[in-house]
Design a protein around this motif. Structure first.
Motif, PDB file in Angstrom:
ATOM      1  N   SER A  60       2.295   2.526 -27.665  1.00 45.05           N
ATOM      2  CA  SER A  60       3.176   3.807 -26.725  1.00 45.05           C
ATOM      3  C   SER A  60       2.252   3.759 -25.489  1.00 45.05           C
ATOM      4  O   SER A  60       1.212   3.266 -25.120  1.00 45.05           O
ATOM      5  CB  SER A  60       3.207   4.816 -27.628  1.00 45.05           C
ATOM      6  N   ILE A  61       2.908   4.706 -24.715  1.00 39.97           N
ATOM      7  CA  ILE A  61       2.322   4.904 -23.284  1.00 39.97           C
ATOM      8  C   ILE A  61       0.931   5.614 -23.413  1.00 39.97           C
ATOM      9  O   ILE A  61       0.863   6.564 -24.335  1.00 39.97           O
ATOM     10  CB  ILE A  61       3.171   5.484 -22.422  1.00 39.97           C
ATOM     11  N   THR A  62      -0.036   5.114 -22.879  1.00 44.52           N
ATOM     12  CA  THR A  62      -1.595   5.658 -23.142  1.00 44.52           C
ATOM     13  C   THR A  62      -1.753   6.107 -21.611  1.00 44.52           C
ATOM     14  O   THR A  62      -1.613   5.241 -20.832  1.00 44.52           O
ATOM     15  CB  THR A  62      -2.569   4.642 -23.798  1.00 44.52           C
TER      16      THR A  62
ATOM     17  N   THR B 182     -13.680   5.861 -17.099  1.00 38.64           N
ATOM     18  CA  THR B 182     -12.341   6.251 -17.489  1.00 38.64           C
ATOM     19  C   THR B 182     -12.363   6.458 -18.915  1.00 38.64           C
ATOM     20  O   THR B 182     -13.131   5.846 -19.725  1.00 38.64           O
ATOM     21  CB  THR B 182     -11.198   5.230 -17.126  1.00 38.64           C
ATOM     22  N   ILE B 183     -11.500   7.269 -19.341  1.00 41.24           N
ATOM     23  CA  ILE B 183     -11.134   7.487 -20.906  1.00 41.24           C
ATOM     24  C   ILE B 183      -9.688   8.077 -21.230  1.00 41.24           C
ATOM     25  O   ILE B 183      -9.151   8.597 -20.378  1.00 41.24           O
ATOM     26  CB  ILE B 183     -12.278   8.648 -21.212  1.00 41.24           C
ATOM     27  N   ALA B 184      -9.407   7.528 -22.064  1.00 40.77           N
ATOM     28  CA  ALA B 184      -7.925   7.911 -22.723  1.00 40.77           C
ATOM     29  C   ALA B 184      -7.854   9.379 -23.328  1.00 40.77           C
ATOM     30  O   ALA B 184      -8.805   9.905 -23.751  1.00 40.77           O
ATOM     31  CB  ALA B 184      -7.400   6.753 -23.534  1.00 40.77           C
ATOM     32  N   PHE B 185      -6.770   9.907 -22.878  1.00 40.16           N
ATOM     33  CA  PHE B 185      -6.710  11.132 -23.325  1.00 40.16           C
ATOM     34  C   PHE B 185      -6.236  11.042 -24.919  1.00 40.16           C
ATOM     35  O   PHE B 185      -5.631  10.054 -25.511  1.00 40.16           O
ATOM     36  CB  PHE B 185      -5.178  11.822 -22.849  1.00 40.16           C
TER      37      PHE B 185
ATOM     38  N   CYS C 251      -1.401   2.812 -19.115  1.00 41.25           N
ATOM     39  CA  CYS C 251      -1.098   1.841 -19.879  1.00 41.25           C
ATOM     40  C   CYS C 251       0.241   1.867 -20.607  1.00 41.25           C
ATOM     41  O   CYS C 251       0.482   2.555 -21.482  1.00 41.25           O
ATOM     42  CB  CYS C 251      -2.110   1.498 -20.991  1.00 41.25           C
ATOM     43  N   SER C 252       1.323   0.915 -19.785  1.00 38.53           N
ATOM     44  CA  SER C 252       2.505   1.139 -20.242  1.00 38.53           C
ATOM     45  C   SER C 252       3.182  -0.378 -20.045  1.00 38.53           C
ATOM     46  O   SER C 252       2.950  -0.968 -19.014  1.00 38.53           O
ATOM     47  CB  SER C 252       3.342   2.244 -19.343  1.00 38.53           C
ATOM     48  N   THR C 253       4.073  -0.706 -20.968  1.00 42.25           N
ATOM     49  CA  THR C 253       4.694  -1.972 -21.072  1.00 42.25           C
ATOM     50  C   THR C 253       6.228  -1.715 -20.442  1.00 42.25           C
ATOM     51  O   THR C 253       6.918  -0.839 -20.641  1.00 42.25           O
ATOM     52  CB  THR C 253       5.051  -2.420 -22.345  1.00 42.25           C
ATOM     53  N   GLY C 254       6.538  -2.673 -19.589  1.00 39.75           N
ATOM     54  CA  GLY C 254       7.905  -2.615 -19.114  1.00 39.75           C
ATOM     55  C   GLY C 254       8.045  -1.946 -17.571  1.00 39.75           C
ATOM     56  O   GLY C 254       9.188  -1.441 -17.317  1.00 39.75           O
ATOM     57  N   GLY C 255       7.036  -1.374 -17.103  1.00 39.62           N
ATOM     58  CA  GLY C 255       7.248  -0.773 -15.467  1.00 39.62           C
ATOM     59  C   GLY C 255       7.475   0.651 -15.900  1.00 39.62           C
ATOM     60  O   GLY C 255       7.829   1.416 -14.939  1.00 39.62           O
ATOM     61  N   LYS C 256       7.255   1.447 -16.993  1.00 39.42           N
ATOM     62  CA  LYS C 256       7.576   2.901 -16.987  1.00 39.42           C
ATOM     63  C   LYS C 256       6.323   3.505 -16.826  1.00 39.42           C
ATOM     64  O   LYS C 256       5.573   3.724 -17.649  1.00 39.42           O
ATOM     65  CB  LYS C 256       8.229   2.972 -18.483  1.00 39.42           C
ATOM     66  N   TYR C 257       6.131   3.847 -15.608  1.00 40.24           N
ATOM     67  CA  TYR C 257       4.912   4.763 -15.288  1.00 40.24           C
ATOM     68  C   TYR C 257       5.268   5.811 -14.165  1.00 40.24           C
ATOM     69  O   TYR C 257       4.255   6.459 -13.885  1.00 40.24           O
ATOM     70  CB  TYR C 257       3.816   3.806 -14.626  1.00 40.24           C
ATOM     71  N   ILE C 258       6.524   5.808 -13.683  1.00 40.33           N
ATOM     72  CA  ILE C 258       6.961   6.901 -12.841  1.00 40.33           C
ATOM     73  C   ILE C 258       7.404   8.055 -13.532  1.00 40.33           C
ATOM     74  O   ILE C 258       8.515   7.835 -14.193  1.00 40.33           O
ATOM     75  CB  ILE C 258       7.530   6.541 -11.438  1.00 40.33           C
ATOM     76  N   SER C 259       7.165   9.436 -13.221  1.00 37.82           N
ATOM     77  CA  SER C 259       7.830  10.389 -13.863  1.00 37.82           C
ATOM     78  C   SER C 259       7.625  11.638 -13.008  1.00 37.82           C
ATOM     79  O   SER C 259       6.815  11.721 -12.000  1.00 37.82           O
ATOM     80  CB  SER C 259       7.437  10.681 -15.323  1.00 37.82           C
ATOM     81  N   GLN C 260       8.115  12.677 -13.129  1.00 41.88           N
ATOM     82  CA  GLN C 260       8.133  13.891 -12.403  1.00 41.88           C
ATOM     83  C   GLN C 260       6.739  14.454 -12.588  1.00 41.88           C
ATOM     84  O   GLN C 260       6.056  14.988 -11.577  1.00 41.88           O
ATOM     85  CB  GLN C 260       8.958  15.036 -12.815  1.00 41.88           C
ATOM     86  N   SER C 261       6.047  14.479 -13.766  1.00 40.92           N
ATOM     87  CA  SER C 261       5.010  15.040 -13.830  1.00 40.92           C
ATOM     88  C   SER C 261       3.910  14.054 -13.411  1.00 40.92           C
ATOM     89  O   SER C 261       2.768  14.690 -12.704  1.00 40.92           O
ATOM     90  CB  SER C 261       4.562  15.031 -15.627  1.00 40.92           C
ATOM     91  N   VAL C 262       3.985  12.836 -13.399  1.00 39.80           N
ATOM     92  CA  VAL C 262       3.029  11.853 -12.572  1.00 39.80           C
ATOM     93  C   VAL C 262       2.984  12.176 -11.210  1.00 39.80           C
ATOM     94  O   VAL C 262       1.857  12.290 -10.492  1.00 39.80           O
ATOM     95  CB  VAL C 262       3.473  10.449 -12.610  1.00 39.80           C
ATOM     96  N   VAL C 263       4.100  12.364 -10.453  1.00 38.20           N
ATOM     97  CA  VAL C 263       4.127  12.516  -8.996  1.00 38.20           C
ATOM     98  C   VAL C 263       3.488  14.054  -8.703  1.00 38.20           C
ATOM     99  O   VAL C 263       2.565  14.104  -7.557  1.00 38.20           O
ATOM    100  CB  VAL C 263       5.522  12.707  -8.608  1.00 38.20           C
TER     101      VAL C 263
END
Length: 349
Positions: free
Chosen positions: A38-40, A60-63, A113-125
């Motif tokens: 999954s997205i990490t 760095t450390i993963a949530f 860490c995400s497969t397929g280009g899914k990394y942008i969202s409102q929470s990220v921005v």
């Protein structure tokens, strides 16, 4: 000079930076990407100022993952990131431990860490923007960072590790008075394609990392494996296609909101035009009856109130998400096409 003009000038004068990443960070992200379906995400720490225009990422450390039953759900785009309060506490506790250990590290941003280009969202921005403001308030001119690692691309023989920051066009827009209305987007040349800006990355190795790499078992005897189209490739394409389907649904939802606004605006403008025509007709009739009569031309703004300008903020993010996933799918398909061509040329047909 107004406050918005000063903010715009400050954004335009910002220097360009290069991100230097310890090789151990790249290895750690590779390990995280291989072990998770999954997205990490997680915070990245480091420092700046030692070298000119260089930002060093050192830790760095993963949530932590709290709900294992939903570990395969890649669609909770706004729940996995920094806006979750437990994640904010976790990264602050980790930063406190670094400071206790004598490391002068600061929070620089986050990785995904995400497969397929899914990394942008409102929470990220919004998290990047919030950290950007915090850095500015602390007199630090560096941008907040978003590191993106795609494990599916790395399986094909190259390191898919990129670093992004909020683009100058986005920062100019968000600091302007009317923000994300259409006029501002045009003036600041902001679109879904330049919401984020990629930064140059260099990877710094050291002796310990080199020793670790030498421990890897690399078997060069299986030459045919380089052309192997593994089941995982199909799974990655399927996952990316599902992500694209969800992103398009989100895009269509925002597009529907914009269309609803446009319909209401068109309806109100039609009412205003009819009202103005009626006033003009009444004035003409008065003048015909008495050429010396006084006629009034009332302002429509006192009789009608148009809806406020529609913000394109969520629409931009949804469009950018679709664009990123499509670009990632295109790269994946090109790689698989090269593999298929290699397999075909090696067959005795």
């Amino acid at each position: 000079m107004s406050a918005s003009q000063e903010a715009t000038k400050e954004v335009e004068a910002s220097p360009s930076y290069t991100v230097k990443i310890n090789a151990s960070i790249a290895l750690k992200l590779a390990s995280i990407g291989e072990s998770s379906n999954s997205i990490t995400t997680g915070p990245i720490f480091g420092f700046d100022g030692v070298e000119d225009n260089i930002i060093s990422v050192t830790h760095t450390i993963a949530f932590p993952t709290f709900n294992s039953s939903n570990s395969n759900n890649n669609n909770s785009a706004d729940d996995f990131f920094n806006l979750r309060s437990s994640n904010s506490r976790f990264q602050q506790d980790y930063l406190n431990k670094l400071e206790t250990a004598g490391y002068t590290a600061h929070l620089l941003g986050w990785f995904i860490c995400s497969t397929g280009g899914k990394y942008i969202s409102q929470s990220v921005v919004e998290s990047l923007l919030q950290l950007q403001d915090t850095l500015r308030n602390n007199k630090r001119e560096i941008p907040s960072l978003l590191m993106v690692y795609d494990p599916s691309k790395s399986r094909d023989g190259f390191l898919s590790l990129k670093c992004f920051k909020l683009s100058d066009a986005f920062l100019r827009t968000v600091k302007s008075e009317n923000k994300f209305v259409a006029k501002n987007l045009i003036e600041n040349k902001l679109s879904y394609k330049n919401l984020l800006e990629e930064m140059p990355v260099i990877i710094k190795s050291n002796h310990l990392t080199n020793l670790k790499i030498q421990e890897f078992d690399l078997d060069y005897s299986r030459d045919s494996d380089t052309l192997l189209i593994a089941p995982s490739s199909y799974e990655n394409i399927k996952a990316s296609t599902d992500q694209l389907y969800d992103a398009i649904n989100h895009f269509n939802h925002n597009l529907g909101n914009l269309n609803y606004f446009q319909r209401n605006l068109a309806r109100d403008i039609s009412k205003i035009n009819k009202w103005e025509s009626k006033i003009q007709q009444e004035n003409e009739e008065k003048l015909k009856a008495d050429p010396r009569a006084k006629v009034e031309n009332p302002d429509w703004r006192k009789e009608f109130k148009l809806p406020p300008p529609s913000s394109k903020y969520e629409y931009l993010i949804a469009s950018s998400a679709v664009n990123n996933i499509c670009n990632s799918l295109e790269v994946t398909e090109n790689i698989e096409y090269v593999k298929a061509t290699g397999v075909e040329s090696s067959l005795p047909l």
